[in-house]
Design a protein around this motif. Structure first.
Motif, PDB file in Angstrom:
ATOM      1  N   CYS A 120     -30.802  17.955  76.301  1.00 61.81           N
ATOM      2  CA  CYS A 120     -29.443  18.198  75.654  1.00 61.81           C
ATOM      3  C   CYS A 120     -28.435  18.812  76.638  1.00 61.81           C
ATOM      4  O   CYS A 120     -27.332  18.209  76.703  1.00 61.81           O
ATOM      5  N   TYR A 124     -25.318  16.669  77.478  1.00 57.63           N
ATOM      6  CA  TYR A 124     -23.564  17.264  77.015  1.00 57.63           C
ATOM      7  C   TYR A 124     -22.882  17.747  78.236  1.00 57.63           C
ATOM      8  O   TYR A 124     -21.805  17.299  78.691  1.00 57.63           O
ATOM      9  N   ASP A 268     -14.758  21.274  75.710  1.00 57.65           N
ATOM     10  CA  ASP A 268     -15.732  20.630  74.795  1.00 57.65           C
ATOM     11  C   ASP A 268     -14.980  19.283  74.264  1.00 57.65           C
ATOM     12  O   ASP A 268     -15.732  18.365  74.022  1.00 57.65           O
TER      13      ASP A 268
END
Length: 286
Positions: A120, A124, A268
C-alpha cells in the motif's frame, strides 16, 4: 489565527514555487520530477510510520527507496521511450517486498499485514505520484507550451479545490459540519466551495489562460467534466489520508510543513487526482 497565517504563508510562497518548477522545461521537466521523487520518498516514510503505529511494515528505508522507483522509471520512460519500464518497476518492487518478507521474517503472524501495508505504501507513495511524471511527458501539437499548460492547470485545480473548500468551510460551514466521520471538521459548505472554485478556475485556465492549448470541440462540457472529476478525486485523496491518520491515532502525518503538518498532508489530494487528470487529458484534450 496562527494556523490561518501559516497556511496563507505556505499558499502564497509555495504555489509560486511549484508553478516556477513546473515552468522549467529542462530535460523534460527534470526539476519538477526531482521534487516528485523526493516527495515520493518522504511520503513513503510518513505513511509507513503511520501504518507502523498499529502494526508493522517492512523497513522504512527500504520503502523510501522502493516507492520513488516508480516515478523514476516513468521519467526514464519519457526520456528513452521504454514503455515497459514502469510496469517492470511495479513488478520488481512487489517482488522485493515478498522476497524480503520471505527471507528476513523471524515469525509469520504479522506477514500478511506487513506485506499488505508495504505494498500500500508503494502504491500510494510511488504509483500515484508517478502520474505527475506521466503528465510532464504529455505534449500537444496545438501549442509549444502545452506541457507547462497541462501541469500548471493540474496544480491550480487541485490547489484551488483544497483552498476553496477550506475558505468556504471557514466562512459558511459552522452549522453544517460533521457530515463525514472520516473528517468531522469538513462541512457541506466546504465541499460545495471546492466544486465551485474548481469549476471557475477550470474555465479560467481552459478558456482564457491556455485557450490555445485546450481548444477543442465541446470545450465547456469537457471543462465541466474535468473540474468535477479532479475536485472529487482531490476530496477523496484528502479524506483517505484522514482515514490513515485516524486509524493511526495521529493528528498530522508529520510536522515539516508550516501550518499543514506533514508532506502527506500537503500532497494527498495531488496524489489521488494525478491519475484521473492524466487520463482525462489523454481522452479529452491531448
Amino acid at each position: 489565527m496562527k494556523k490561518l497565517i501559516e497556511r496563507l504563508i505556505i499558499f502564497f510562497a509555495g504555489v509560486p514555487l511549484i508553478i516556477g518548477l513546473v515552468y522549467l522545461p529542462y530535460f523534460n521537466h527534470l526539476p519538477l520530477n526531482i521534487l516528485v521523487f523526493g516527495v515520493s520518498a518522504f511520503a513513503a516514510y510518513e505513511l509507513s510510520l503511520m501504518f507502523g503505529t498499529n502494526g508493522q511494515t517492512l523497513s522504512r528505508p527500504l520503502l523510501m527507496c522502493l516507492a520513488p522507483l516508480l516515478p523514476i522509471c516513468e521519467y526514464l520512460n519519457i526520456i528513452f521511450g521504454l514503455d515497459y519500464l514502469s510496469t517492470i518497476a511495479l513488478v520488481v518492487t512487489s517482488f522485493i517486498v515478498f522476497a524480503v518478507e520471505i527471507f528476513t521474517a523471524k515469525e509469520f503472524a504479522m506477514s500478511n499485514a506487513r506485506i499488505a501495508r508495504s505494498l500500500c505504501v508503494i502504491f500510494y507513495a510511488g504509483f500515484l505520484p508517478s502520474f505527475i511524471t506521466r503528465i510532464s511527458g504529455i505534449a500537444s501539437e496545438k501549442a509549444a507550451n502545452s506541457t507547462f499548460a497541462f501541469l500548471a492547470t493540474f496544480m491550480v485545480l487541485v490547489f484551488i479545490s483544497d483552498s476553496a473548500a477550506w475558505l468556504f468551510g471557514m466562512l459558511f460551514g459552522k452549522n453544517n459540519r460533521g457530515i463525514l466521520l472520516a473528517s468531522p471538521n469538513k462541512s457541506a459548505a466546504g465541499f460545495a466551495g471546492a466544486y465551485v472554485g474548481s469549476f471557475v478556475f477550470a474555465l479560467l485556465m481552459t478558456h482564457i489562460v491556455f485557450k490555445n492549448v485546450f481548444a477543442t470541440t465541446m470545450l465547456l462540457q469537457k471543462t465541466a467534466i474535468l473540474s468535477v472529476v479532479i475536485c472529487s478525486a482531490a476530496i477523496i485523496g484528502d479524506l483517505a489520508e484522514s482515514v490513515f491518520k485516524r486509524s493511526a491515532e495521529v493528528k498530522d502525518s508529520g510536522n515539516v510543513v508550516l501550518g499543514r503538518g506533514g508532506v502527506l498532508d500537503s500532497v494527498d489530494s495531488i496524489f489521488m487526482a494525478a491519475p484521473f487528470y492524466f487520463y482525462l487529458l489523454k481522452f479529452l484534450f491531448a
